[in-house]
Design an enzyme around this catalytic site. Structure first.
Site, PDB file in Angstrom:
ATOM      1  N   SER A   1     -34.066  -2.518 -22.310  1.00 13.98           N
ATOM      2  CA  SER A   1     -34.097  -3.860 -21.707  1.00 13.98           C
ATOM      3  C   SER A   1     -34.303  -3.687 -20.211  1.00 13.98           C
ATOM      4  CB  SER A   1     -32.752  -4.559 -21.940  1.00 13.98           C
ATOM      5  OG  SER A   1     -32.636  -5.702 -21.120  1.00 13.98           O
TER       6      SER A   1
ATOM      7  N   TYR B   1     -23.484  -4.008 -21.799  1.00 10.41           N
ATOM      8  CA  TYR B   1     -24.889  -4.035 -22.219  1.00 10.41           C
ATOM      9  C   TYR B   1     -25.746  -3.173 -21.283  1.00 10.41           C
ATOM     10  CZ  TYR B   1     -29.295  -6.247 -23.784  1.00 10.41           C
ATOM     11  OH  TYR B   1     -30.557  -6.491 -24.282  1.00 10.41           O
TER      12      TYR B   1
ATOM     13  N   GLY C   1     -32.307  -3.828 -37.096  1.00  9.42           N
ATOM     14  CA  GLY C   1     -32.185  -5.182 -36.555  1.00  9.42           C
ATOM     15  C   GLY C   1     -33.446  -5.990 -36.789  1.00  9.42           C
ATOM     16  N   ALA C   2     -34.132  -5.708 -37.902  1.00  9.63           N
ATOM     17  CA  ALA C   2     -35.446  -6.337 -38.144  1.00  9.63           C
ATOM     18  C   ALA C   2     -35.340  -7.648 -38.913  1.00  9.63           C
ATOM     19  CB  ALA C   2     -36.355  -5.360 -38.883  1.00  9.63           C
TER      20      ALA C   2
ATOM     21  N   ALA D   1     -25.019   0.431 -21.906  1.00  8.85           N
ATOM     22  CA  ALA D   1     -25.608   0.870 -23.186  1.00  8.85           C
ATOM     23  C   ALA D   1     -27.113   1.063 -23.037  1.00  8.85           C
ATOM     24  CB  ALA D   1     -25.305  -0.154 -24.277  1.00  8.85           C
ATOM     25  N   LYS D   2     -27.780   0.121 -22.371  1.00  8.90           N
ATOM     26  CA  LYS D   2     -29.245   0.215 -22.269  1.00  8.90           C
ATOM     27  C   LYS D   2     -29.677   1.330 -21.320  1.00  8.90           C
ATOM     28  CE  LYS D   2     -30.653  -3.032 -25.111  1.00  8.90           C
ATOM     29  NZ  LYS D   2     -31.149  -2.641 -26.438  1.00  8.90           N
TER      30      LYS D   2
HETATM   31  P1  NAD Z   1     -31.649 -11.002 -32.326  1.00  8.14           P
HETATM   32  O1  NAD Z   1     -30.222 -11.418 -32.268  1.00  8.14           O
HETATM   33  O2  NAD Z   1     -32.680 -12.051 -32.637  1.00  8.14           O
HETATM   34  O3  NAD Z   1     -31.832  -9.800 -33.372  1.00  8.14           O
HETATM   35  C1  NAD Z   1     -31.008  -8.663 -33.388  1.00  8.14           C
HETATM   36  C2  NAD Z   1     -30.817  -8.225 -34.839  1.00  8.14           C
HETATM   37  O4  NAD Z   1     -30.027  -7.025 -34.814  1.00  8.14           O
HETATM   38  C3  NAD Z   1     -30.045  -9.256 -35.690  1.00  8.14           C
HETATM   39  O5  NAD Z   1     -30.777  -9.512 -36.878  1.00  8.14           O
HETATM   40  C4  NAD Z   1     -28.704  -8.574 -35.963  1.00  8.14           C
HETATM   41  O6  NAD Z   1     -28.164  -8.908 -37.231  1.00  8.14           O
HETATM   42  C5  NAD Z   1     -29.092  -7.098 -35.886  1.00  8.14           C
HETATM   43  N1  NAD Z   1     -27.947  -6.236 -35.551  1.00  8.14           N
HETATM   44  C6  NAD Z   1     -27.085  -6.363 -34.513  1.00  8.14           C
HETATM   45  N2  NAD Z   1     -26.163  -5.400 -34.545  1.00  8.14           N
HETATM   46  C7  NAD Z   1     -26.448  -4.627 -35.634  1.00  8.14           C
HETATM   47  C8  NAD Z   1     -25.853  -3.474 -36.192  1.00  8.14           C
HETATM   48  N3  NAD Z   1     -24.745  -2.910 -35.672  1.00  8.14           N
HETATM   49  N4  NAD Z   1     -26.424  -2.915 -37.304  1.00  8.14           N
HETATM   50  C9  NAD Z   1     -27.531  -3.467 -37.867  1.00  8.14           C
HETATM   51  N5  NAD Z   1     -28.115  -4.587 -37.385  1.00  8.14           N
HETATM   52  C10 NAD Z   1     -27.575  -5.153 -36.276  1.00  8.14           C
HETATM   53  O7  NAD Z   1     -31.925 -10.299 -30.910  1.00  8.14           O
HETATM   54  P2  NAD Z   1     -33.291  -9.813 -30.231  1.00  8.14           P
HETATM   55  O8  NAD Z   1     -33.404 -10.600 -28.977  1.00  8.14           O
HETATM   56  O9  NAD Z   1     -34.407  -9.773 -31.201  1.00  8.14           O
HETATM   57  O10 NAD Z   1     -32.850  -8.334 -29.808  1.00  8.14           O
HETATM   58  C11 NAD Z   1     -33.447  -7.164 -30.349  1.00  8.14           C
HETATM   59  C12 NAD Z   1     -33.306  -6.024 -29.350  1.00  8.14           C
HETATM   60  O11 NAD Z   1     -34.022  -6.349 -28.153  1.00  8.14           O
HETATM   61  C13 NAD Z   1     -31.872  -5.746 -28.922  1.00  8.14           C
HETATM   62  O12 NAD Z   1     -31.664  -4.350 -28.810  1.00  8.14           O
HETATM   63  C14 NAD Z   1     -31.784  -6.393 -27.556  1.00  8.14           C
HETATM   64  O13 NAD Z   1     -30.804  -5.803 -26.753  1.00  8.14           O
HETATM   65  C15 NAD Z   1     -33.199  -6.163 -27.034  1.00  8.14           C
HETATM   66  N6  NAD Z   1     -33.609  -7.076 -25.965  1.00  8.14           N
HETATM   67  C16 NAD Z   1     -33.725  -8.415 -26.172  1.00  8.14           C
HETATM   68  C17 NAD Z   1     -34.156  -9.232 -25.118  1.00  8.14           C
HETATM   69  C18 NAD Z   1     -34.330 -10.720 -25.272  1.00  8.14           C
HETATM   70  O14 NAD Z   1     -34.589 -11.406 -24.264  1.00  8.14           O
HETATM   71  N7  NAD Z   1     -34.237 -11.282 -26.445  1.00  8.14           N
HETATM   72  C19 NAD Z   1     -34.433  -8.666 -23.867  1.00  8.14           C
HETATM   73  C20 NAD Z   1     -34.290  -7.298 -23.692  1.00  8.14           C
HETATM   74  C21 NAD Z   1     -33.887  -6.504 -24.750  1.00  8.14           C
END
Ligand code: NAD
Length: 250
Positions: A139, A151, A10-11, A154-155
């Site tokens: 999270s 969610y 997810g980078a 899962a977390k």
């Molecule tokens: P984001 O949407 O900016 O990025 C997530 C990336 O994951 C996207 O590029 C997407 O294409 C990729 N992705 C999703 N499902 C995928 C799959 N099945 N296979 C491959 N790639 C996949 O979101 P983010 O906020 O950067 O989230 C990143 C992580 O951080 C997630 O696990 C999210 O649950 C966690 N998180 C985010 C927050 C927040 O406030 N943004 C808070 C707590 C946890």
């Protein structure tokens, strides 16, 4: 500082892109995995433009064949993976009574099944070298949150997975830890704002008021904690969760 091969799922966006960039700054060769190929390429290009080594790889982490193929590509181009960051994820929020089974499956499959598949594809090579670092992105929602039972399950499942895998892999020099972000401004917050019926600006302001340090987090804040767990000499820290959320919650 030893240069390792780091794979971040997810980078292509948000927190994962920030983690990939910070790992590259530390001298690691970084595999930028995402299910959206253009975004993976964009992150890899940014790293290369800053003088780092990066490879964009395309895969859906919940698909076993795609995971196997992606890890084979990374191993052939950069070498065996030493650092795995399971970050890919998304939310599909709803009240439990209105949540479709497809939304349950989609979220659980990416966060949990995806992390399991990625570990299975990379940990054997770590065992061979006797060194590995796995960091799962959880999270603060793992502690409980409304209207997102898929969610939260899962977390919190990912945190249990972290503790159990840490026990299985400790004997091989592989640590498994988790970082639990609080609110970080990414594509995910844009989706949450729309769901809350607020503009992005209103949403971020409202969220910041609930955070003790008084601001929203950044991908850099989360990446700092990942670097701690991924460090060469962090071998005595395993099975742990650190919340990076601007203050304690609960
Ligand atoms: P984001 O949407 O900016 O990025 C997530 C990336 O994951 C996207 O590029 C997407 O294409 C990729 N992705 C999703 N499902 C995928 C799959 N099945 N296979 C491959 N790639 C996949 O979101 P983010 O906020 O950067 O989230 C990143 C992580 O951080 C997630 O696990 C999210 O649950 C966690 N998180 C985010 C927050 C927040 O406030 N943004 C808070 C707590 C946890």
């Amino acid at each position: 500082m030893q240069s390792r091969v780091a794979l971040v799922t997810g980078a292509g966006s948000g927190i994962g892109a920030g983690i990939a960039q910070e790992l590259a700054t530390q001298g690691h060769r970084v595999a930028v995995l995402d299910r959206t190929p253009e975004t993976a390429t964009a992150t890899a290009d940014q790293i290369k433009a800053s003088g780092g080594t990066a490879l964009a790889v395309h895969a859906d982490v919940s698909d076993p064949a795609q995971v196997t193929q992606a890890v084979a590509e990374v191993t052939a181009s950069l070498g065996p993976v030493g650092i795995l960051v399971n970050n890919a994820g998304f939310a599909k929020d709803n009240n439990v009574l209105d949540m479709p089974l497809d939304d349950w499956d989609a979220v659980v499959n990416t966060h949990l099944r995806g992390s399991f598949l990625m570990l299975k594809a990379t940990a054997p090579a770590m065992r061979e070298t006797g060194w590995g670092r796995i960091v799962n992105i959880s999270s603060i929602s793992a502690l409980g949150d409304d209207e997102r039972v898929n969610y939260v399950a899962a977390k919190s499942g990912l945190e249990g997975f972290t503790r159990a895998a840490a026990l299985d892999l400790a004997q091989h020099g592989i640590t498994v830890n988790a970082v639990g972000p609080g609110v970080v401004h990414t594509k995910m917050t844009t989706v949450s704002a729309a769901r809350a019926g607020r503009t992005l600006e209103q949403h971020l302001e409202a969220q910041a008021k609930t955070i003790p340090v008084g601001r929203i987090g950044t991908p850099h804040d989360i990446a700092r904690a990942v670097l701690f767990f991924a460090a060469e000499d962090a071998d005595f820290v395993t099975g742990q969760v650190i919340y990076v959320s601007g203050g304690p919650h609960g």
